[in-house]
Motif scaffolding. Sequence first.
Motif, PDB file in Angstrom:
ATOM      1  N   SER A  98      33.823  31.558  39.360  1.00 17.31           N
ATOM      2  CA  SER A  98      34.247  32.483  38.310  1.00 17.31           C
ATOM      3  C   SER A  98      35.763  32.686  38.325  1.00 17.31           C
ATOM      4  CB  SER A  98      33.579  33.841  38.500  1.00 17.31           C
ATOM      5  OG  SER A  98      32.182  33.753  38.428  1.00 17.31           O
ATOM      6  N   ILE A  99      36.340  32.766  37.140  1.00 17.02           N
ATOM      7  CA  ILE A  99      37.753  33.115  37.051  1.00 17.02           C
ATOM      8  C   ILE A  99      37.973  34.500  37.652  1.00 17.02           C
ATOM      9  CG2 ILE A  99      39.641  33.616  35.458  1.00 17.02           C
ATOM     10  CD1 ILE A  99      38.524  31.461  33.607  1.00 17.02           C
ATOM     11  N   ALA A 100      36.980  35.378  37.478  1.00 13.20           N
ATOM     12  CA  ALA A 100      37.079  36.720  38.060  1.00 13.20           C
ATOM     13  C   ALA A 100      37.242  36.660  39.573  1.00 13.20           C
ATOM     14  CB  ALA A 100      35.836  37.540  37.698  1.00 13.20           C
ATOM     15  N   TRP A 101      36.607  35.688  40.223  1.00 16.32           N
ATOM     16  CA  TRP A 101      36.727  35.549  41.667  1.00 16.32           C
ATOM     17  C   TRP A 101      38.137  35.102  42.055  1.00 16.32           C
ATOM     18  CZ3 TRP A 101      35.550  37.062  46.153  1.00 16.32           C
ATOM     19  CH2 TRP A 101      35.709  36.272  47.297  1.00 16.32           C
ATOM     20  N   ALA A 102      38.691  34.181  41.284  1.00 16.00           N
ATOM     21  CA  ALA A 102      40.057  33.724  41.557  1.00 16.00           C
ATOM     22  C   ALA A 102      41.042  34.879  41.419  1.00 16.00           C
ATOM     23  CB  ALA A 102      40.433  32.597  40.602  1.00 16.00           C
ATOM     24  N   ILE A 103      40.837  35.717  40.405  1.00 13.57           N
ATOM     25  CA  ILE A 103      41.715  36.869  40.213  1.00 13.57           C
ATOM     26  C   ILE A 103      41.531  37.873  41.343  1.00 13.57           C
ATOM     27  CG2 ILE A 103      42.233  38.832  38.702  1.00 13.57           C
ATOM     28  CD1 ILE A 103      41.433  37.055  36.325  1.00 13.57           C
ATOM     29  N   ALA A 104      40.277  38.108  41.731  1.00 14.19           N
ATOM     30  CA  ALA A 104      40.004  39.045  42.828  1.00 14.19           C
ATOM     31  C   ALA A 104      40.709  38.609  44.106  1.00 14.19           C
ATOM     32  CB  ALA A 104      38.499  39.141  43.058  1.00 14.19           C
TER      33      ALA A 104
ATOM     34  N   GLY B 159      44.525  33.207  38.285  1.00 15.57           N
ATOM     35  CA  GLY B 159      44.605  34.381  39.144  1.00 15.57           C
ATOM     36  C   GLY B 159      46.035  34.841  39.364  1.00 15.57           C
ATOM     37  N   ASN B 160      46.934  33.893  39.560  1.00 14.78           N
ATOM     38  CA  ASN B 160      48.346  34.232  39.755  1.00 14.78           C
ATOM     39  C   ASN B 160      48.917  34.940  38.535  1.00 14.78           C
ATOM     40  OD1 ASN B 160      48.651  33.184  42.349  1.00 14.78           O
ATOM     41  ND2 ASN B 160      49.172  31.149  41.613  1.00 14.78           N
ATOM     42  N   THR B 161      48.559  34.448  37.356  1.00 13.31           N
ATOM     43  CA  THR B 161      49.078  35.039  36.123  1.00 13.31           C
ATOM     44  C   THR B 161      48.537  36.450  35.933  1.00 13.31           C
ATOM     45  OG1 THR B 161      49.255  32.851  35.124  1.00 13.31           O
ATOM     46  CG2 THR B 161      49.325  34.734  33.629  1.00 13.31           C
ATOM     47  N   ALA B 162      47.247  36.641  36.220  1.00 17.21           N
ATOM     48  CA  ALA B 162      46.655  37.977  36.117  1.00 17.21           C
ATOM     49  C   ALA B 162      47.340  38.938  37.083  1.00 17.21           C
ATOM     50  CB  ALA B 162      45.158  37.918  36.398  1.00 17.21           C
ATOM     51  N   ALA B 163      47.565  38.487  38.309  1.00 16.71           N
ATOM     52  CA  ALA B 163      48.224  39.335  39.307  1.00 16.71           C
ATOM     53  C   ALA B 163      49.630  39.714  38.846  1.00 16.71           C
ATOM     54  CB  ALA B 163      48.271  38.621  40.651  1.00 16.71           C
TER      55      ALA B 163
END
Length: 254
Positions: free
Chosen positions: A18-24, A224-228
């Motif tokens: 999941s993309i959500a996991w990468a962001i987490a 994930g990097n971009t979300a962070a």
Amino acid sequence: MTDTQKKAVIFGLANKRSIAWAIAQKLHAAGWRLGITYMNERLGLEAKDLIAELSGASGFMCDLTKDDEIARLFDELKSTYGVLHAVVHSVGFAPPDELKNPFLMTTREGFRIAHDISVYSLIAVARGAAPLMTEGGGIVTLTYYGSEKVVPNYNVMGVAKAALEASVRYLANDLGPKAIRVNAISAGPIKTLAARGIANFSDMLKTQTERAPLKRNVDPGEVGNTAAFLLSDAGSAITGETIYVDCGYNIMGF
């Protein structure tokens, strides 16, 4: 945990792809305290194993199609965290037949479901989170290029993503006075659970590699990097935007 530790709630964790996991993972590495939701007990079985890998993270069950569950969740989050600084909305779904049949054959019910789960849920969680975001913060959702160009077999999800991106702009306007920023990340195709429902998905990956300026597919960690970044103080003046993380694919004419 410290009193100054930032807190985020993440929606849409299904499994390790999941993309959500990468962001987490990226937020956890940056020192955030995380609340991670899953839709039901079945999805919770795998989610709980992943949550256990993130020290200090907690899991919460919430079906985003049910207003009473959303209300209950934010009551729990208020009791647990007091203040929230970020929301990650990585949620999207359309009935499988709506992705298999021609767009012309989209059913009324399929259209409703796609927009309820993929679009309205963002509005619902933003409304629930806003009273807890007393110190300002950020909301990030996930979209895809099929929102603005025709992507074969993406069908009603493309229309839903267009509505999602418009919702980001309207929410950004509503929440801006509260110092809450709302943005979308348009990620290139990634092998997630949701992507399995798109016919000829492997062709999308192949085309991306051939035509994107960087000649490759995007890695979930890059999203994930971009979300962070967007949720951090570094993104403090960015709101209402759709940020492309697709190796440049969207800039190409052909």
